[in-house]
Design a protein around this motif. Structure first.
Motif, PDB file in Angstrom:
ATOM      1  N   ILE A   1       0.645  -1.144  -0.198  1.00 29.41           N
ATOM      2  CA  ILE A   1      -0.100  -0.043  -0.123  1.00 29.41           C
ATOM      3  C   ILE A   1       0.859   1.226   0.057  1.00 29.41           C
ATOM      4  CG2 ILE A   1      -1.572   1.321   1.346  1.00 29.41           C
ATOM      5  CD1 ILE A   1      -2.650  -1.290   2.417  1.00 29.41           C
ATOM      6  N   ALA A   2       1.848   1.198   0.777  1.00 29.76           N
ATOM      7  CA  ALA A   2       2.912   2.290   0.818  1.00 29.76           C
ATOM      8  C   ALA A   2       3.680   2.486  -0.502  1.00 29.76           C
ATOM      9  CB  ALA A   2       3.622   2.284   2.028  1.00 29.76           C
ATOM     10  N   CYS A   3       3.964   1.440  -0.897  1.00 32.32           N
ATOM     11  CA  CYS A   3       4.525   1.435  -2.334  1.00 32.32           C
ATOM     12  C   CYS A   3       3.753   2.128  -3.304  1.00 32.32           C
ATOM     13  CB  CYS A   3       5.067  -0.036  -2.837  1.00 32.32           C
ATOM     14  SG  CYS A   3       6.058   0.181  -4.315  1.00 32.32           S
ATOM     15  N   GLU A   4       2.405   1.747  -3.487  1.00 34.94           N
ATOM     16  CA  GLU A   4       1.729   2.362  -4.286  1.00 34.94           C
ATOM     17  C   GLU A   4       1.490   3.617  -4.134  1.00 34.94           C
ATOM     18  OE1 GLU A   4       0.223   1.278  -7.274  1.00 34.94           O
ATOM     19  OE2 GLU A   4       1.788  -0.499  -6.768  1.00 34.94           O
ATOM     20  N   ALA A   5       1.303   4.142  -2.889  1.00 39.43           N
ATOM     21  CA  ALA A   5       1.365   5.555  -2.559  1.00 39.43           C
ATOM     22  C   ALA A   5       2.527   6.345  -2.830  1.00 39.43           C
ATOM     23  CB  ALA A   5       1.057   5.563  -1.060  1.00 39.43           C
ATOM     24  N   ALA A   6       3.657   5.798  -2.682  1.00 43.01           N
ATOM     25  CA  ALA A   6       5.000   6.590  -3.208  1.00 43.01           C
ATOM     26  C   ALA A   6       4.844   6.544  -4.570  1.00 43.01           C
ATOM     27  CB  ALA A   6       6.062   5.698  -2.584  1.00 43.01           C
ATOM     28  N   LYS A   7       4.467   5.529  -5.400  1.00 38.62           N
ATOM     29  CA  LYS A   7       4.686   5.782  -6.798  1.00 38.62           C
ATOM     30  C   LYS A   7       3.695   6.925  -7.144  1.00 38.62           C
ATOM     31  CE  LYS A   7       5.631   0.771  -7.959  1.00 38.62           C
ATOM     32  NZ  LYS A   7       5.007  -0.321  -8.593  1.00 38.62           N
ATOM     33  N   GLN A   8       2.547   7.150  -6.546  1.00 38.83           N
ATOM     34  CA  GLN A   8       1.624   8.143  -6.849  1.00 38.83           C
ATOM     35  C   GLN A   8       2.215   9.476  -6.258  1.00 38.83           C
ATOM     36  OE1 GLN A   8      -2.287   6.861  -5.561  1.00 38.83           O
ATOM     37  NE2 GLN A   8      -2.088   5.057  -6.748  1.00 38.83           N
ATOM     38  N   GLY A   9       3.333   9.582  -5.856  1.00 39.92           N
ATOM     39  CA  GLY A   9       4.000  10.795  -5.448  1.00 39.92           C
ATOM     40  C   GLY A   9       3.854  11.110  -4.083  1.00 39.92           C
ATOM     41  N   ASP A  10       3.224  10.209  -3.073  1.00 45.51           N
ATOM     42  CA  ASP A  10       3.288  10.606  -1.741  1.00 45.51           C
ATOM     43  C   ASP A  10       4.575  10.466  -1.006  1.00 45.51           C
ATOM     44  OD1 ASP A  10       2.955  10.373   0.982  1.00 45.51           O
ATOM     45  OD2 ASP A  10       0.960   9.481   0.981  1.00 45.51           O
ATOM     46  N   PRO A  11       5.057  11.697  -0.848  1.00 42.78           N
ATOM     47  CA  PRO A  11       6.460  11.867   0.012  1.00 42.78           C
ATOM     48  C   PRO A  11       6.457  11.112   1.370  1.00 42.78           C
ATOM     49  CG  PRO A  11       5.351  14.026   0.129  1.00 42.78           C
ATOM     50  CD  PRO A  11       4.315  13.044  -0.604  1.00 42.78           C
ATOM     51  N   GLN A  12       5.379  10.909   2.081  1.00 43.95           N
ATOM     52  CA  GLN A  12       5.479  10.409   3.462  1.00 43.95           C
ATOM     53  C   GLN A  12       5.610   8.859   3.199  1.00 43.95           C
ATOM     54  OE1 GLN A  12       2.134  11.991   5.000  1.00 43.95           O
ATOM     55  NE2 GLN A  12       2.987  13.221   6.263  1.00 43.95           N
ATOM     56  N   ALA A  13       5.131   8.427   2.128  1.00 46.36           N
ATOM     57  CA  ALA A  13       5.026   7.048   1.932  1.00 46.36           C
ATOM     58  C   ALA A  13       6.368   6.596   1.291  1.00 46.36           C
ATOM     59  CB  ALA A  13       4.123   6.569   0.951  1.00 46.36           C
ATOM     60  N   GLU A  14       6.881   7.218   0.707  1.00 44.41           N
ATOM     61  CA  GLU A  14       8.249   7.172   0.099  1.00 44.41           C
ATOM     62  C   GLU A  14       9.540   7.204   1.356  1.00 44.41           C
ATOM     63  OE1 GLU A  14      11.580   8.962  -3.171  1.00 44.41           O
ATOM     64  OE2 GLU A  14       9.671   9.866  -3.084  1.00 44.41           O
ATOM     65  N   GLY A  15       9.240   8.278   2.033  1.00 44.03           N
ATOM     66  CA  GLY A  15      10.171   8.204   3.281  1.00 44.03           C
ATOM     67  C   GLY A  15      10.139   7.161   4.098  1.00 44.03           C
ATOM     68  N   ILE A  16       8.756   6.656   4.380  1.00 42.67           N
ATOM     69  CA  ILE A  16       8.672   5.433   5.084  1.00 42.67           C
ATOM     70  C   ILE A  16       9.348   4.157   4.581  1.00 42.67           C
ATOM     71  CG2 ILE A  16       6.953   3.628   5.998  1.00 42.67           C
ATOM     72  CD1 ILE A  16       4.969   5.976   6.466  1.00 42.67           C
TER      73      ILE A  16
ATOM     74  N   ASN B   1       8.121  -5.451  -3.263  1.00 42.11           N
ATOM     75  CA  ASN B   1       8.088  -3.969  -3.056  1.00 42.11           C
ATOM     76  C   ASN B   1       9.340  -3.510  -3.777  1.00 42.11           C
ATOM     77  OD1 ASN B   1       8.607  -1.291  -1.898  1.00 42.11           O
ATOM     78  ND2 ASN B   1       7.038  -1.870  -0.532  1.00 42.11           N
ATOM     79  N   GLU B   2       9.190  -2.855  -5.012  1.00 46.92           N
ATOM     80  CA  GLU B   2      10.476  -2.407  -5.722  1.00 46.92           C
ATOM     81  C   GLU B   2      11.077  -1.383  -5.228  1.00 46.92           C
ATOM     82  OE1 GLU B   2       8.575  -0.063  -9.535  1.00 46.92           O
ATOM     83  OE2 GLU B   2       7.742  -1.906  -9.230  1.00 46.92           O
ATOM     84  N   ILE B   3      10.588  -0.608  -4.460  1.00 46.39           N
ATOM     85  CA  ILE B   3      10.958   0.639  -3.890  1.00 46.39           C
ATOM     86  C   ILE B   3      12.212   0.185  -2.855  1.00 46.39           C
ATOM     87  CG2 ILE B   3      10.723   2.837  -2.458  1.00 46.39           C
ATOM     88  CD1 ILE B   3       8.208   3.127  -3.974  1.00 46.39           C
ATOM     89  N   ILE B   4      11.612  -0.529  -1.845  1.00 47.35           N
ATOM     90  CA  ILE B   4      12.292  -1.234  -0.773  1.00 47.35           C
ATOM     91  C   ILE B   4      13.622  -2.001  -1.467  1.00 47.35           C
ATOM     92  CG2 ILE B   4      12.631  -2.567   1.248  1.00 47.35           C
ATOM     93  CD1 ILE B   4       9.708  -1.716   2.018  1.00 47.35           C
ATOM     94  N   ARG B   5      13.361  -3.129  -2.357  1.00 43.34           N
ATOM     95  CA  ARG B   5      14.101  -3.606  -2.884  1.00 43.34           C
ATOM     96  C   ARG B   5      15.292  -2.993  -3.535  1.00 43.34           C
ATOM     97  NH1 ARG B   5      11.439  -6.511  -6.206  1.00 43.34           N
ATOM     98  NH2 ARG B   5      11.655  -5.303  -8.189  1.00 43.34           N
ATOM     99  N   ASP B   6      15.105  -2.141  -4.420  1.00 40.59           N
ATOM    100  CA  ASP B   6      15.890  -1.150  -5.074  1.00 40.59           C
ATOM    101  C   ASP B   6      16.752  -0.452  -4.150  1.00 40.59           C
ATOM    102  OD1 ASP B   6      14.858  -1.995  -7.413  1.00 40.59           O
ATOM    103  OD2 ASP B   6      13.733  -0.417  -8.043  1.00 40.59           O
ATOM    104  N   GLU B   7      16.352   0.133  -3.168  1.00 42.92           N
ATOM    105  CA  GLU B   7      17.028   0.941  -2.078  1.00 42.92           C
ATOM    106  C   GLU B   7      18.018  -0.104  -1.469  1.00 42.92           C
ATOM    107  OE1 GLU B   7      17.266   4.011  -1.089  1.00 42.92           O
ATOM    108  OE2 GLU B   7      16.079   4.522  -2.929  1.00 42.92           O
ATOM    109  N   VAL B   8      17.646  -1.277  -1.138  1.00 48.39           N
ATOM    110  CA  VAL B   8      18.485  -2.304  -0.526  1.00 48.39           C
ATOM    111  C   VAL B   8      19.721  -2.856  -1.361  1.00 48.39           C
ATOM    112  CG1 VAL B   8      18.528  -4.831   0.768  1.00 48.39           C
ATOM    113  CG2 VAL B   8      16.904  -3.028   1.138  1.00 48.39           C
ATOM    114  N   VAL B   9      19.116  -2.933  -2.680  1.00 48.10           N
ATOM    115  CA  VAL B   9      20.203  -3.476  -3.586  1.00 48.10           C
ATOM    116  C   VAL B   9      21.530  -2.384  -3.784  1.00 48.10           C
ATOM    117  CG1 VAL B   9      20.607  -4.233  -5.965  1.00 48.10           C
ATOM    118  CG2 VAL B   9      18.682  -5.171  -4.543  1.00 48.10           C
TER     119      VAL B   9
END
Length: 134
Positions: A32-47, A95-103
């Motif tokens: 859910i947070a990943c989808e919100a971040a993809k839609q531009g939610d900066p809080q979700a991206e930060g989380i 979760n591609e955002i978390i995975r990409d950051e970890v990698v």
């Protein structure tokens, strides 16, 4: 984040504490947070980036405790096969955002390590190692 009803840190904290032993519920929230971040939610991206940093710290701590140093990585990488870090679990796989950051962090600090999501699930591998699957 509003769709989930978890639109404040207090609500998120309560959700996590209520589902502390139910990893699938927490993993569901990561999507859910990943989808919100993809839609531009900066809080979700930060989380998500904060979660990725915490996962990276676990990897780094485990590597340190296992005696992995830059020198040992180079020695291992100079062999026939590169050492691997397998990413398992729905958060790291889906979760591609978390995975990409970890990698990204792993590749910055441990460039000799091959990071991948294996074709075999963690459960299947455990069963194979236990001799249950051939």
């Amino acid at each position: 984040m509003e769709k989930s009803g978890l639109d404040t840190l207090e609500k998120i904290d309560l959700f996590v504490n209520e589902h502390l032993f139910d990893k699938s519920e927490i993993a569901r929230f990561s999507m859910i947070a990943c989808e919100a971040a993809k839609q531009g939610d900066p809080q979700a991206e930060g989380i998500l980036k904060d979660c990725a940093e915490k996962i990276w710290k676990l990897i780094e701590d485990t590597a340190r405790k296992a005696g992995w140093t830059r020198q040992s990585q180079v020695s291992l990488a100079s062999g026939k096969e590169k050492p691997h870090l397998w990413l398992w679990g729905s958060v790291l796989v889906k979760n591609e955002i978390i995975r990409d950051e970890v990698v990204k962090r792993v590749r910055q600090v441990m460039p000799e390590i091959d990071v991948a999501v294996p074709e075999t699930s963690a459960l299947d591998l455990a069963l194979m190692l236990a001799g249950k699957i051939r």
